[in-house]
Scaffold this active site. Structure first.
Site, short mmCIF file in Angstrom:
data_model
loop_
_atom_site.label_atom_id
_atom_site.label_comp_id
_atom_site.label_asym_id
_atom_site.label_seq_id
_atom_site.Cartn_x
_atom_site.Cartn_y
_atom_site.Cartn_z
N HIS A 145 -21.28 -10.57 -6.29
CA HIS A 145 -20.74 -9.53 -5.84
C HIS A 145 -22.16 -9.60 -4.74
O HIS A 145 -22.52 -8.77 -4.40
CB HIS A 145 -21.13 -8.22 -6.57
N GLY A 169 -20.60 -7.74 -0.02
CA GLY A 169 -20.54 -6.90 1.02
C GLY A 169 -22.09 -7.16 1.36
O GLY A 169 -23.18 -8.08 1.70
N GLU A 173 -19.68 -6.52 -15.14
CA GLU A 173 -20.20 -6.97 -13.81
C GLU A 173 -22.32 -6.29 -14.00
O GLU A 173 -22.08 -5.40 -14.10
CB GLU A 173 -20.43 -5.93 -12.73
N ASP A 189 1.06 -1.35 -0.29
CA ASP A 189 0.42 0.78 -0.23
C ASP A 189 1.02 1.52 -0.13
O ASP A 189 2.11 1.52 0.98
CB ASP A 189 -0.80 -0.16 0.95
N SER A 242 -12.55 -6.45 -4.48
CA SER A 242 -12.92 -5.02 -4.20
C SER A 242 -13.56 -4.70 -5.65
O SER A 242 -14.99 -4.64 -5.59
CB SER A 242 -11.49 -4.55 -4.25
N ARG A 243 -13.11 -3.96 -6.81
CA ARG A 243 -14.03 -3.91 -7.94
C ARG A 243 -13.24 -4.45 -9.86
O ARG A 243 -11.95 -4.32 -9.42
CB ARG A 243 -13.98 -2.55 -8.51
#
Length: 326
Positions: free
Chosen positions: A284, A287, A265, A176, A236-237
């Site tokens: 997905h 979450g 997606e 990171d 994540s994405r």
């Protein structure tokens, strides 16, 4: 917000707490700020409670809500809703992203451990008729003792993943650009460059935000650096990975993947990824879903309690945050 989310976000016990704090018409769930019927309510609104489906809070909506001072968002990112007019107004903005991070982290840890046992591929072997027990030689590389796990991004989710992985006998490293050696030490993790993480991990889990700097961060060169037989997890994405390069790597069988997010997606119906034995695609779901939504509503109620008591928001989103958070 979209009205269908309200009952799960605020079941009766939470709604009672909320209405004891704030003067709310619980029958008024708006999907657009320009609804004529909404004008009287906006004119006297001091606090907006928002969620999935909320449109951008632009200049016209702000002009119609001259008393508005805070937005409590019962979901994750506020990027698509909060813009310059909101910051110019000086609105206090809170997000439930911290609450949404927990189920994503739990999902990730589960997939890390299952990937370490090669559970996805072995299940596929059973499904396609290979019913004989695996030979010891086939299982030699399986197991989670000393498994090398690379976490990309010390986001809210990434930090929860690091925390939840701590009890296991894994070798965990982090990449990171916003984390220094001292913070990595506090997190109890080895800090490495992205290229070193990819080259040295058996399992790579992606938790970076979807911002311009991370677009296609896992390109063809970086995907090729991941060791043969390693597993890539993305909660994540999809935009963070070059989809063509990923498809090539997975179609070749060189890498395994657990993909809760993709680009596009959802994947088109003819995508080869659906049928590959080394790919586990989920729609997905990492979450907050189902009964987990109540956790997001509780985060909003707790922030409302702080506002009423004159305390600062605990999970405030600042204008400067948007360049580095999802």
């Amino acid at each position: 917000m979209a009205p269908e989310h309200l009952p799960a976000l605020f079941p009766p016990r939470l709604l009672n707490r909320l209405t004891s704090l704030l003067d709310i018409d619980v029958s008024l769930v708006a999907e657009r700020f320009d609804q004529e019927s909404l004008a009287p309510a906006l004119a006297r609104t001091e606090i907006l409670i928002t969620g999935w489906g909320a449109p951008p809070l632009g200049s016209a909506a702000l002009a119609a809500a001259p008393r508005l001072r805070a937005v409590l968002h019962a979901a994750g990112t506020v990027r698509g809703m909060i813009g310059e007019p909101c910051w110019e107004r000086g609105l206090a903005v809170s997000s439930a992203a911290h609450a949404n991070a927990l189920p994503v982290a739990e999902f990730t840890v589960a997939t890390v451990l299952l990937a370490g046992k090669n559970a996805f591929s072995l299940r596929e072997s059973l499904r396609t008729g290979h019913r004989l027990p695996p030979r010891p030689a086939d299982l030699a590389a399986i197991g989670n003792f000393g498994r090398r796990v690379g976490i990309i991004g010390a986001s809210r989710v990434g930090r929860r993943v690091l925390e939840l992985l701590r009890p296991f006998n894994l070798k965990v490293c982090l990449s990171d650009p916003y984390v220094d050696a001292a913070e990595a030490a506090r997190l109890g993790v080895d800090l490495v460059s992205l290229d070193d993480l990819l080259a040295g991990s058996d399992i790579v889990s992606l938790h970076a935000p979807d911002v311009p700097q991370t677009y296609r961060m896992l390109n063809r060169r970086r995907l090729a650096a991941i060791p043969d037989g390693a597993t890539l997890i993305n909660t994540s994405r999809g935009a963070l990975i070059d989809p063509e390069a990923l498809s090539d790597e997975l179609t070749s069988g060189r890498l395994n993947a657990v993909l809760d997010v993709t680009e596009p997606e959802p994947l088109p119906g003819d995508s080869p990824l659906y049928d590959l034995p080394n790919v586990f695609v989920t729609p997905h779901i990492a979450g907050s879903l189902g009964n987990e939504l109540e956790r997001l509503g509780r985060a909003v109620v707790e922030e409302a309690e702080r506002l009423v008591d004159g305390l600062p928001l605990l999970h405030q989103v600042l204008r400067t945050d948007l360049g580095r958070i999802a």
